[in-house]
Design a protein around this motif. Structure first.
Motif, PDB file in Angstrom:
ATOM      1  N   LEU A 154       3.314  -2.442   4.010  1.00  0.00           N
ATOM      2  CA  LEU A 154       3.386  -2.235   2.879  1.00  0.00           C
ATOM      3  C   LEU A 154       3.438  -3.514   1.811  1.00  0.00           C
ATOM      4  O   LEU A 154       3.914  -4.382   2.186  1.00  0.00           O
ATOM      5  N   ARG A 155       2.934  -3.273   0.606  1.00  0.00           N
ATOM      6  CA  ARG A 155       3.183  -4.471  -0.192  1.00  0.00           C
ATOM      7  C   ARG A 155       3.614  -3.976  -1.757  1.00  0.00           C
ATOM      8  O   ARG A 155       3.867  -2.784  -1.866  1.00  0.00           O
TER       9      ARG A 155
ATOM     10  N   ALA B  94       2.057   1.600   1.299  1.00  0.00           N
ATOM     11  CA  ALA B  94       1.550   2.232   2.611  1.00  0.00           C
ATOM     12  C   ALA B  94       0.348   1.070   3.132  1.00  0.00           C
ATOM     13  O   ALA B  94      -0.049   0.513   2.168  1.00  0.00           O
ATOM     14  N   PRO B  95       0.145   1.215   4.432  1.00  0.00           N
ATOM     15  CA  PRO B  95      -1.032   0.029   4.934  1.00  0.00           C
ATOM     16  C   PRO B  95      -2.054   0.270   4.076  1.00  0.00           C
ATOM     17  O   PRO B  95      -2.459   1.650   3.933  1.00  0.00           O
TER      18      PRO B  95
ATOM     19  N   ARG C 163      -3.764   0.712  -4.449  1.00  0.00           N
ATOM     20  CA  ARG C 163      -2.360   0.803  -5.092  1.00  0.00           C
ATOM     21  C   ARG C 163      -1.812   1.907  -5.306  1.00  0.00           C
ATOM     22  O   ARG C 163      -2.451   3.295  -4.945  1.00  0.00           O
ATOM     23  N   ASN C 164      -0.254   1.940  -5.623  1.00  0.00           N
ATOM     24  CA  ASN C 164       0.187   3.408  -5.852  1.00  0.00           C
ATOM     25  C   ASN C 164      -0.233   4.094  -6.965  1.00  0.00           C
ATOM     26  O   ASN C 164      -0.335   3.607  -8.004  1.00  0.00           O
ATOM     27  N   ILE C 165      -0.521   5.526  -6.768  1.00  0.00           N
ATOM     28  CA  ILE C 165      -0.841   6.269  -7.922  1.00  0.00           C
ATOM     29  C   ILE C 165       0.125   6.503  -8.777  1.00  0.00           C
ATOM     30  O   ILE C 165       0.319   6.755  -9.976  1.00  0.00           O
TER      31      ILE C 165
ATOM     32  N   TYR D 186       4.350   7.195  -1.984  1.00  0.00           N
ATOM     33  CA  TYR D 186       3.521   6.682  -0.876  1.00  0.00           C
ATOM     34  C   TYR D 186       1.959   7.119  -0.703  1.00  0.00           C
ATOM     35  O   TYR D 186       1.196   7.042   0.090  1.00  0.00           O
ATOM     36  N   LEU D 187       1.583   7.817  -1.979  1.00  0.00           N
ATOM     37  CA  LEU D 187       0.165   8.261  -2.288  1.00  0.00           C
ATOM     38  C   LEU D 187      -0.483   7.237  -2.824  1.00  0.00           C
ATOM     39  O   LEU D 187      -0.406   6.707  -4.012  1.00  0.00           O
TER      40      LEU D 187
END
Length: 697
Positions: A496-497, A502-503, A534-536, A546-547
């Motif tokens: 994760l970043r 998530a990867p 990137r994260n929604i 995590y989506l």
């Protein structure tokens, strides 16, 4: 025979030169365009720009250089480097810089780019004692600069009273940015100087209790070179660059840009003075390099203060223990909270480098060791993405690297391991497949727990951690007029970043076609695409953290540089972009027109630009000319216009003045910025004044 050849080349060069830059100067705008294909906010442009100055102040002696040093300026292709040494080995030392035209593969464009960075005279033969050379150095100067934004930011207004009776936070100082630099140096002989800086909002105050003595930041150095077997000895502030930048990565290191071949590789340049106004990323102490035949040994030690948030917690025996929860890299000390972070921690470093180079100078082997210790244990506030970041009080890091030159092919690599067991590896190759076609390939792999505080390797992210990638670069130059550059980079982030829970994976590619029918004209078109997740949930509406969705960005640039006259030139540019994310597509553009005049004693540069973007993701970066050694790439977003005028006047051989006026005016808002940086109104106006005094001129 060689003398007649040189005289002929000098004559021919004078005939074809329609527009020239004085020795020791560069067209910084074009250099930036080549090295940075598209500007990115996570790049440290001030430090990169500072390193251009270091290269200019320490030009390469072409009659004594080696391939490693010549490759460090990122201008010559592998075939050109190899061709240069074949020419020198066959015909001996160069008599004149104009003789570069006789070297196969060296065109006038390449020669113009390289001239500011090279010399022929022997810089190793020094007359008089060290102190006499320092006193009489012609490369001695003092610079003072003042700049400010004239609109009132919220941080400079009277504080408000909260419901509990406390006052809101405000800046304690005035809005002026003050900068001073003094330096005396001679290439490959010595360098000494200091840099002073006060940021807007900081107090100009003498307060020993908070270790503030007028200017907020003070940097200094004293370095000598080539004292017998001691190749370099430095005291004060300095940086180091060795191998591929996994351990010691300071210096002029760029990544993906319009120059697709030479910038993938780092060069071992060793110790260099630190002269930037950035308040992090340097060592403070001493370092020395000792030469023993083909082996050089460098030892370094540093004890530097660091800004940080230090908290108190209870240990297992319920005793109070101080810990560092975060380190601050902004260098800003404007409010009581920011001042409380100042110099709260100390960072000690001790390290070494062993470097071997064979007699043919085509093979290099080396090893690095660096141990870091903080004054308190480092424990970040736990987040879902940072659980493999460094924690604790100590870190150690070691690496092995190599570089090998076989004909027109350069192979290089470095592998390192940190105390955590995490590893980082870089392997690459640059080569000339044909006199008109060059290629570069680079593979990197950085574990999620690889910890390098001074690493500056080739990466997609801002640090060498949690990344794997493969880069391919091509450059095709069928003749003097046309040039095509291309790269493709595929990368993955195994863990994760920040803003990516998530990867993830992504890619990026760039293509630039340049056409230069004559020296005074350059036309190029550039297109770039980047795909990164990137994260929604960063956007309105509840979503799972995590989506992810894949954001795709396209950038387009059409640029024309044209010399109307030996003293006048124009630059026209059209830029556009689009960004697609979460089933939504936005776009933006900017149009700019420059008019520049150069009459030796005085110069004027002007620009007028219009921009219109749907959102921040489509911000447009426009490199701007500024006073000497001040970097400016504003990120324009929203709707509005921007213009500036820059003037330079040389009063005498000793004294030069600069003045700049710039303004951004928005048509889509009534306030600019947020928090204490907020301005009521729709415009920002900035002025810059600078004076340089050169001694012994």
């Amino acid at each position: 025979m060689k003398l007649w050849l040189t005289l002929t080349l000098v004559f021919c060069y004078c005939l074809v030169s329609a527009q020239t830059y004085r020795k020791g100067e560069i067209n910084t705008e074009m250099l930036v365009e080549d090295l940075f294909g598209m500007q990115r906010e996570d790049q440290d442009y001030e430090d990169l720009y500072e390193n251009i100055l270091q290269l200019l102040l320490n030009p390469i002696n072409l009659n004594k250089t080696n391939p490693e040093e010549l490759k460090s300026i990122f201008i010559l292709s592998p075939a050109q480097v190899n061709s240069f040494f074949e020419y020198r080995d066959h015909l001996g030392d160069l008599i004149s810089l104009y003789e570069l035209q006789a070297i196969p593969g060296f065109d006038l464009e390449t020669i113009q780019k390289i001239l500011p960075f090279v010399i022929l005279e022997s810089s190793e033969k020094h007359q008089g004692s060290l102190w006499e050379r320092i006193a009489n150095s012609r490369d001695a100067y003092f610079i003072f600069r003042q700049n400010r934004v004239w609109e009132t930011r919220r941080g400079f207004t009277p504080p408000d009273t909260l419901s509990n009776g406390r006052l809101t936070s405000r800046y304690l100082g005035d809005p002026n940015n003050l900068y001073a630099r003094f330096r005396i140096q001679h290439s490959k002989d010595f360098s000494l100087g200091f840099t002073l800086d006060k940021d807007p909002g900081e107090q100009f105050i003498w307060e020993p209790a908070t270790r503030r003595y007028g200017f907020n930041f003070f940097s200094y150095h004293f370095t000598v070179y080539n004292q017998g077997k001691w190749k370099a000895v430095t005291l004060g502030d300095y940086q180091m660059q060795t191998g591929q930048g996994l351990v010691f990565g300071a210096g002029f290191a760029v990544g993906k840009g319009g120059e697709t071949i030479t910038t993938v590789r780092r060069s071992t340049v060793g110790i260099r003075p630190y002269t930037s106004a950035l308040e992090f990323g340097f060592f403070r102490g001493g370092a020395a390099t000792y030469q023993m035949g083909p082996i050089s040994l460098t030892l370094m030690a540093s004890d530097a203060p660091r800004d940080g948030n230090v908290a108190v917690r209870l240990d297992t025996l319920e005793r109070e223990e101080a810990i560092i929860t975060s380190l601050q890299s902004s260098g800003l000390h404007r409010t009581p909270t920011e001042i409380s972070y100042r110099r709260q921690a100390r960072e000690q470093n001790i390290g070494s480098n062993v470097h071997f180079q064979n007699k043919r100078k085509n093979l290099q082997l080396g090893a690095n060791v660096l141990a870091t210790r903080f004054s308190q244990a480092f424990e970040r506030r736990p987040q879902v993405y940072n659980q493999f970041e460094f924690i604790g009080r100590e870190n150690h890091l070691y690496s092995l690297y190599f570089a090998y030159n076989y004909q027109n092919y350069f192979f290089f690599g470095e592998t390192a391991q940190s105390k955590s067991g995490g590893r980082g590896t870089v392997l690459g190759m640059m080569g000339s497949l044909h006199p008109k076609l060059s290629m570069s390939v680079l593979w990197r792999d950085f574990d999620r727990d690889f910890h390098s505080f001074y690493g500056n390797a080739f990466t997609e992210g801002s640090r060498p951690i949690n990344e794997r990638g493969l880069y391919l670069g091509l450059n095709f130059k069928p003749d003097r007029k046309f040039n095509w550059s291309f790269y493709y980079d595929q990368f993955t982030f195994p863990w994760l970043r920040f803003r990516t829970y998530a990867p993830s994976k992504g890619y990026e590619w760039l293509s630039r076609i340049s056409y230069s029918p004559q020296r005074k004209a350059l036309l190029f078109f550039q297109i770039r695409e980047e795909s990164k997740a990137r994260n929604i949930s960063d956007y309105p509406g509840f979503q799972s953290p995590y989506l992810l969705d894949q954001g795709r960005r396209w950038n387009y640039v059409f640029n024309l540089d044209y010399g109307l006259h030996p003293n006048w030139s124009i630059k026209s540019r059209v830029m556009g972009s689009s960004f697609q994310f979460n089933q939504r597509r936005t776009s933006g553009f900017a149009i700019s027109q420059d008019l520049n005049a150069d009459f030796q004693r005085w110069r004027i540069s002007t620009r007028f630009a219009l921009f219109d973007t749907d959102d921040f993701d489509n911000r447009q970066f426009l490199f701007e000319r500024n006073v000497l050694w001040l970097f400016s790439i504003p990120a324009l977003h929203g709707q509005g216009l921007r213009y500036y005028i820059l003037g330079q006047y040389k009063l005498s051989n000793k004294l030069t003045l600069w003045a700049r006026f710039s303004r951004t005016q928005y048509t889509d808002r009534e306030s600019i910025g947020t928090g204490l940086q907020q301005v009521s109104g729709n415009r920002l106006t900035e002025t810059v004044f600078q004076v340089r005094y050169q001694f012994n001129r």
